[in-house]
Design a protein around this motif. Structure first.
Motif, PDB file in Angstrom:
ATOM      1  N   GLY A  61       0.794  -1.216   0.000  1.00  0.00           N
ATOM      2  CA  GLY A  61       0.000   0.000   0.000  1.00  0.00           C
ATOM      3  C   GLY A  61       0.825   1.264   0.000  1.00  0.00           C
ATOM      4  O   GLY A  61       0.468   2.262   0.630  1.00  0.00           O
ATOM      5  N   VAL A  62       1.973   1.225  -0.702  1.00  0.00           N
ATOM      6  CA  VAL A  62       2.849   2.396  -0.782  1.00  0.00           C
ATOM      7  C   VAL A  62       3.146   2.682  -2.245  1.00  0.00           C
ATOM      8  O   VAL A  62       2.782   1.919  -3.133  1.00  0.00           O
ATOM      9  CB  VAL A  62       4.160   2.182   0.008  1.00  0.00           C
ATOM     10  N   SER A  63       3.838   3.789  -2.470  1.00  0.00           N
ATOM     11  CA  SER A  63       4.102   4.205  -3.841  1.00  0.00           C
ATOM     12  C   SER A  63       5.210   3.388  -4.488  1.00  0.00           C
ATOM     13  O   SER A  63       6.025   2.753  -3.808  1.00  0.00           O
ATOM     14  CB  SER A  63       4.493   5.688  -3.867  1.00  0.00           C
ATOM     15  N   ASP A  64       5.234   3.446  -5.813  1.00  0.00           N
ATOM     16  CA  ASP A  64       6.290   2.807  -6.594  1.00  0.00           C
ATOM     17  C   ASP A  64       7.660   3.334  -6.168  1.00  0.00           C
ATOM     18  O   ASP A  64       8.625   2.566  -6.022  1.00  0.00           O
ATOM     19  CB  ASP A  64       6.038   3.086  -8.076  1.00  0.00           C
ATOM     20  N   MET A  65       7.758   4.638  -5.932  1.00  0.00           N
ATOM     21  CA  MET A  65       9.029   5.246  -5.547  1.00  0.00           C
ATOM     22  C   MET A  65       9.501   4.725  -4.191  1.00  0.00           C
ATOM     23  O   MET A  65      10.697   4.467  -3.993  1.00  0.00           O
ATOM     24  CB  MET A  65       8.900   6.775  -5.504  1.00  0.00           C
ATOM     25  N   THR A  66       8.561   4.562  -3.256  1.00  0.00           N
ATOM     26  CA  THR A  66       8.921   4.042  -1.929  1.00  0.00           C
ATOM     27  C   THR A  66       9.475   2.631  -2.036  1.00  0.00           C
ATOM     28  O   THR A  66      10.487   2.293  -1.408  1.00  0.00           O
ATOM     29  CB  THR A  66       7.699   4.062  -0.995  1.00  0.00           C
ATOM     30  N   VAL A  67       8.820   1.793  -2.821  1.00  0.00           N
ATOM     31  CA  VAL A  67       9.288   0.416  -2.999  1.00  0.00           C
ATOM     32  C   VAL A  67      10.677   0.402  -3.626  1.00  0.00           C
ATOM     33  O   VAL A  67      11.560  -0.348  -3.192  1.00  0.00           O
ATOM     34  CB  VAL A  67       8.301  -0.383  -3.867  1.00  0.00           C
ATOM     35  N   ARG A  68      10.898   1.241  -4.616  1.00  0.00           N
ATOM     36  CA  ARG A  68      12.208   1.251  -5.276  1.00  0.00           C
ATOM     37  C   ARG A  68      13.301   1.728  -4.315  1.00  0.00           C
ATOM     38  O   ARG A  68      14.425   1.217  -4.348  1.00  0.00           O
ATOM     39  CB  ARG A  68      12.156   2.135  -6.525  1.00  0.00           C
TER      40      ARG A  68
END
Length: 286
Positions: free
Chosen positions: A36-43
């Motif tokens: 439930g987080v952004s693509d940028m956070t995961v990267r």
């Protein structure tokens, strides 16, 4: 999984590592949905975990790092992993220590966490081959404050490993002449076939001496150590009296372990494990 915007970075990254190890790889878009987080956070999380050496980034996701059996991560690399689990394990293991005991603490980040929970236990004699563990007691005693237990600390000599343990003939000779009520042992890997293992041959021999010198052996290791096999085995599972671990250890593995060790302690779990023996409870027994 429902929205997890409030997950701490540490928790989120631990979940990513578990997912990668369980599935053998995962895509960024799958992690964004699951966490439930952004693509940028995961990267950013994947970048941080790749720098720590616990996974490998690939196009669109991540896969497990295929480590050689001789690979030995440094203390700093390991210290950022499974922090919550290590803290829970350390707190649980500290409850097994009776005042006035002679204990040994091996090297490792979980024994380092345990040392910080033992500062108030009175009249301990602590033998360790860990520079980091010794520093916990020495720093606290120099600063006054929390070190009410005023432990007597014996640091073995030896050659320093990447994980800041002292190993080799000097350490082995010192340990071989001593006798501990209980040994708290951190490990690189645990498996049914290989038992307890490490990638460092000299450390394996020093750990054998620690096990031989202890009346009881308590392994303190989180669930990620299960299934990892280092170059050299130094003890069988049957030589372990107690394994303190976290709830991430799968139920089927718990059943297998309980057939080999006298007692399995899972932090946060009040269930009595099937293999627990009648003498497995009281700290005074240790």
């Amino acid at each position: 999984m429902s929205e997890n915007q409030n997950l701490l970075a540490e928790q989120r990254r631990a979940m990513i590592v578990d997912e990668v190890r369980r599935r053998g790889g995962v895509r960024v878009n799958e992690l964004t949905r699951k966490l439930g987080v952004s693509d940028m956070t995961v990267r950013r999380d994947l970048d941080a975990l790749a720098r720590q050496g616990v996974l490998e980034k690939v196009h669109g996701g991540a896969v497990p790092v295929m480590e050689a059996s001789t690979h030995e991560p440094g203390f700093e690399a390991k210290s950022g992993l499974e922090l919550s689990a290590k803290e829970d394990i350390a707190r649980e293991a500290a409850g097994l220590v009776a005042p006035g005991s002679a204990i040994a603490l091996s090297g490792g980040t979980t024994t380092y966490a345990l040392a910080q929970h033992l500062l108030d236990v009175p009249d301990l004699t602590v033998v360790t081959n860990s520079v980091r563990v010794a520093d916990v007691f020495h720093s606290a005693q120099r600063g006054g404050g929390k070190a009410q237990g005023a432990a007597t600390v014996v640091l073995t000599g030896g050659v320093r490993t990447p994980s800041d343990s002292l190993v080799g003939p000097v350490a082995d000779q010192a340990i071989g002449s001593l006798h501990f009520d209980v040994l708290f042992l951190g490990v690189h890997g645990i498996s049914l076939e290989a038992g307890l293992s490490t990638p460092n041959l000299a450390e394996a021999e020093t750990n054998r001496r620690l096990v031989q010198s202890a009346r009881r052996v308590v392994v303190v290791a989180d669930h990620t150590k299960w299934g990892t096999v280092g170059l050299s085995s130094f003890a069988a599972l049957e030589q372990v009296d107690t394994w303190v671990t976290d709830a991430g250890l799968p139920a089927e593995v718990r059943a297998e372990i309980s057939e080999r060790v006298n007692r399995l302690v899972v932090t946060g779990d009040t269930t009595v494990e099937p293999g627990a023996g009648p003498d497995s409870g009281a700290p005074a027994d240790i």
